[in-house]
Enzyme design. Structure first.
Site, short mmCIF file in Angstrom:
data_model
loop_
_atom_site.label_atom_id
_atom_site.label_comp_id
_atom_site.label_asym_id
_atom_site.label_seq_id
_atom_site.Cartn_x
_atom_site.Cartn_y
_atom_site.Cartn_z
N HIS A 84 0.95 -1.28 0.11
CA HIS A 84 0.06 0.01 -0.11
C HIS A 84 0.98 1.08 -0.11
O HIS A 84 0.43 2.49 -0.29
CB HIS A 84 -0.89 0.06 1.15
CG HIS A 84 -1.80 -1.14 1.41
ND1 HIS A 84 -1.77 -2.06 2.42
CD2 HIS A 84 -2.76 -1.64 0.62
CE1 HIS A 84 -2.88 -2.79 2.22
NE2 HIS A 84 -3.33 -2.72 1.09
N HIS A 134 5.72 7.02 6.70
CA HIS A 134 5.26 6.30 5.23
C HIS A 134 4.96 7.46 4.30
O HIS A 134 4.65 8.61 4.67
CB HIS A 134 4.35 5.52 5.11
CG HIS A 134 2.88 5.60 5.79
ND1 HIS A 134 2.84 5.70 7.09
CD2 HIS A 134 1.77 6.40 5.52
CE1 HIS A 134 1.45 6.21 7.37
NE2 HIS A 134 0.87 6.59 6.26
N HIS A 184 2.45 8.84 0.65
CA HIS A 184 1.34 8.73 -0.16
C HIS A 184 1.58 9.52 -1.32
O HIS A 184 2.32 10.60 -1.36
CB HIS A 184 -0.04 9.26 0.35
CG HIS A 184 -0.43 8.50 1.77
ND1 HIS A 184 -1.11 7.24 1.76
CD2 HIS A 184 0.02 8.66 2.91
CE1 HIS A 184 -1.43 6.88 2.92
NE2 HIS A 184 -0.50 7.64 3.85
N HIS A 244 3.70 10.89 6.16
CA HIS A 244 3.05 11.05 7.48
C HIS A 244 4.28 10.28 8.46
O HIS A 244 4.86 9.21 8.12
CB HIS A 244 2.01 9.87 7.37
CG HIS A 244 0.94 10.28 6.79
ND1 HIS A 244 -0.29 9.81 6.36
CD2 HIS A 244 0.49 11.92 6.47
CE1 HIS A 244 -1.19 10.63 5.84
NE2 HIS A 244 -0.55 11.89 5.83
N THR A 247 -5.95 7.02 7.96
CA THR A 247 -6.31 7.16 6.63
C THR A 247 -6.29 6.02 5.69
O THR A 247 -6.73 6.16 4.56
CB THR A 247 -5.28 8.31 5.81
OG1 THR A 247 -4.21 7.84 5.51
CG2 THR A 247 -5.28 9.77 6.46
N THR A 248 -6.03 4.97 6.32
CA THR A 248 -5.99 3.37 5.71
C THR A 248 -7.02 2.52 6.82
O THR A 248 -6.95 2.89 8.04
CB THR A 248 -4.81 2.85 5.50
OG1 THR A 248 -3.98 2.79 6.82
CG2 THR A 248 -4.13 3.71 4.58
#
Length: 375
Positions: A89, A114, A116, A141, A223-224
């Site tokens: 992801h 991580h 995005h 993040h 957010t996941t």
């Protein structure tokens, strides 16, 4: 009949997302288990305090008591390398627990960071949060858990005030950001989901903006999935810049599928769309000034209008001044006023003329008799 079929479909979808341990783990950003279906499988994803959000700066509440964020031991390298992995992801890097944050209501220990992103260069989408509807090319993040109230990340993530996440918006430019190369240079070693690589430890503070005093603060969620609503969010106002080539590497090297998969899928567009703010308040540590109140065309029109107005006003003032000067008594009267006549030399002449007039005006009138003296 349609209702029963929908129930069966949701149940089968749930079974697909549950592994042998009974924990829902499989999800994607699009498709049959994409984010539009998350709330059916992970109930918290349908909550009223979800993240990310769009920060409308006109509706934020300035809180002058919010202190600058202070990373603790972010520059402490230690004796062990960092571990970088492809989760399927995102690209994920574990952080040592001696790193933490101050400037928050509690002490938070670091867990991981991580990224995005979108589809690469030329498309300014990829960030999860937006400010005034404007997205960025990517977002970093840095995740922490509340070490004062909870023993570890697993316990804290389901509890109120359990997590604190720093959000950093990333934009593409022409200049290379050497700090981000500490991660991006090793993506080729983790191209497929499940792969890991050890990388040299580096100063994590260098990934953050220079100014850590200006930020937005609100209560939200992961957010996941499973989207637990346990996150105290800090979204920095200043954006970090990386080069176009760095962004291209981030969005083109990784795959969301494992190496033994027949058809691999590129790991792209791994961002969640913004969620409703509902009744939440977004605090601001600073008084926000809009980046651009008017468009370039509007600014040009205003400048041209001001110049034309100034020229027109100048012409009108010059015309009025010229008109006043052409009709002023100070310019006209001296040319028509008779010259002053000296009076001292003509007094005797005027008296004589007066006497002549008196003696000649009535010649037939007798002279008055001389006055008689009383005895």
């Amino acid at each position: 009949m349609d209702t029963d079929w929908k129930r069966v479909s949701v149940f089968l979808l749930f079974l697909k997302c549950v592994d042998c341990t009974g924990t829902a783990t499989e999800w994607t950003y699009a498709g049959t288990v994409g984010q539009s279906e998350w709330a059916k499988i992970f109930p918290d994803c349908g909550g009223s305090s979800q993240s990310p959000i769009n920060v409308d700066t006109s509706r934020t509440l300035h809180d002058p008591t919010l202190p600058p964020i202070q990373p603790l031991a972010y520059n402490k390298l230690g004796n062990k390398p960092f571990t970088l992995s492809n989760s399927g992801h995102t690209v994920h890097m574990t952080l040592p627990q001696w790193m933490g944050l101050s400037g928050l209501p509690w002490h938070y220990s670091a867990v991981q960071l991580h990224l995005h992103w979108g589809k690469g260069v030329g498309v300014a989408t990829g960030s999860e949060h937006t400010i005034n509807g404007r997205s960025s090319s990517a977002e970093l993040h840095v995740v922490h858990y509340n070490a004062e109230l909870y023993g570890n990340m697993s316990e804290a993530k389901t509890q109120g005030n359990g997590l604190a996440v720093l959000g950093v918006l990333i934009e593409a430019c022409d200049e290379v950001n050497q700090a981000y190369n500490s991660i991006l240079n090793y993506l080729g070693h983790i191209r497929y989901a499940g792969q890991k690589v050890s990388i040299p430890a580096f100063d994590v503070r260098s990934l953050l903006p220079d100014d850590l005093s200006e930020y937005f603060r609100y209560n939200g969620s992961l957010t996941t999935p499973p989207c637990y609503q346990s996150v105290l969010w800090t979204l920095f106002n200043e954006r970090v810049k990386i080069s176009h080539s760095q962004l291209m590497k981030l969005s083109s090297v990784l795959y969301s599928s494992k190496a033994d998969t027949a058809e691999v899928s590129a790991l792209q567009d791994n961002y969640r769309t913004t969620q409703p703010l509902n009744n939440r308040t977004v605090l601001s540590s600073f008084i926000h000034v809009s980046d651009q109140i008017y468009t370039a065309g509007e600014i040009a029109a205003i400048v041209i209008g001001c110049l034309c107005g100034c020229v027109g006003l100048t012409v009108i003032i010059l015309f009025i001044v010229k008109t006043i000067r052409s009709t002023s008594s100070w310019d006209v009267l001296p040319s028509i006023r008779p010259a002053p006549q000296p009076r001292t030399k003509d007094v005797g002449k005027e008296v004589k003329e007066d006497m002549v007039l008196k003696t000649t005006s009535d010649p037939e009138k007798p002279e008055d008799p001389a006055p008689q003296t009383e005895s």
